[in-house]
Design an enzyme around this catalytic site. Structure first.
Site, PDB file in Angstrom:
ATOM      1  N   TYR A 162       0.829  -1.203   0.000  1.00  0.00           N
ATOM      2  CA  TYR A 162       0.000   0.000   0.000  1.00  0.00           C
ATOM      3  C   TYR A 162       0.869   1.261   0.000  1.00  0.00           C
ATOM      4  CZ  TYR A 162      -3.665   3.248   1.554  1.00  0.00           C
ATOM      5  OH  TYR A 162      -4.538   4.305   1.656  1.00  0.00           O
ATOM      6  N   LYS A 166       1.022   3.997  -3.074  1.00  0.00           N
ATOM      7  CA  LYS A 166       0.614   5.383  -2.846  1.00  0.00           C
ATOM      8  C   LYS A 166       1.777   6.348  -3.042  1.00  0.00           C
ATOM      9  CE  LYS A 166      -3.790   4.955  -1.710  1.00  0.00           C
ATOM     10  NZ  LYS A 166      -4.892   5.593  -2.483  1.00  0.00           N
TER      11      LYS A 166
END
Length: 256
Positions: A162, A166
């Site tokens: 993640y 991002k």
């Protein structure tokens, strides 16, 4: 509707919001409709958006259109902007919100989870933003908003894929700002800490032992509410932020 019209900073704007069926995306849709924007709302399950889209249109006098779009499908990002723009006869704003997470330690990392996270959280929104930015540049400008995360700027345990995705998306957004700024396209990222959506409440709000170490790192000693992200999203798409480009806006109570 009341005879007294509220301040509507997005009146006349047309926006595409991905991942709009729940959580932050649903609240941004609410805030944009209240601010006067016409909306194309997308989610994997388009039927989940029909009722809220109709309600927003009735409550705020805006036009809403629903599109089913699975960003895990490698062909979707390349055509989504053109399809959505065609339905609205042009679009001014992209809110790249859709995303997913598979919390797991590095030692427990599953390749399938890593690949899916990069597909949905990086590849799809980066390609969609590139298509949107190119179209906006041709038509006189627009605003691209990336809903990133504080985890893009500071690593978070159990968020290997993640955070990686991002962080990559934040850099893609900066590059759009650099290349397309002179043609009227602004691209910015919003980087929240934990947000108490229904899912966030379940994962963090109902687990004090898990929440306590994170709360201890936030000077305001609380997590964010969806409205606090949506208010920033309205501002970034409005003329009030006309000189804001290539920025990462933290909504984190001082965590970063």
């Amino acid at each position: 509707m009341s005879s007294e019209q509220p301040h509507r900073p997005l009146l006349g704007r047309k926006a595409l919001i991905t991942g709009a069926s729940r959580g932050i995306g649903a609240d941004i849709a609410r805030a944009y409709a209240a601010a006067g924007a016409d909306l194309v709302l997308t989610a994997r399950d388009g039927s989940a958006l029909e009722e809220p889209a109709a309600r927003l249109a009735a409550e705020h006098g805006v036009r809403t259109v629903v599109l089913a779009a699975d960003l895990a499908d490698p062909d979707v990002p390349g055509r989504l902007w053109a399809e959505a723009s065609g339905l609205m006869d042009g679009l001014d704003v992209l809110v790249n919100n859709a995303g997913l997470s598979h919390p797991e330690t590095v030692e427990a990392l599953e390749t399938a989870h890593f690949d899916e996270t990069l597909q949905v959280n990086l590849r799809a929104p980066a390609l969609l933003a590139a298509r949107a930015g190119a179209a906006m540049a041709e038509s006189g400008g627009g605003a691209i908003l990336t809903i990133a995360s504080a985890a893009a700027l500071r690593p978070l345990a159990e968020h290997y894929a993640y955070s990686t995705a991002k962080a990559g998306l934040v850099m893609a957004t900066r590059t759009l700002a650099l290349e397309l700024g002179e043609r009227g396209v602004r691209a910015n990222s919003i980087c929240p800490t934990v947000v108490l959506t229904d899912m966030g409440q379940k994962v963090w709000g109902e687990q004090p032992a898990k929440a306590a170490p994170m709360l201890a790192r936030i000077p305001q000693s609380r997590f964010a509410q969806p409205r606090e992200v949506s208010d920033v999203a309205v501002w970034l798409a409005s003329d009030a932020a006309s000189m804001v480009n290539g920025a990462e806006i933290p909504v984190d109570g001082g965590y970063l």
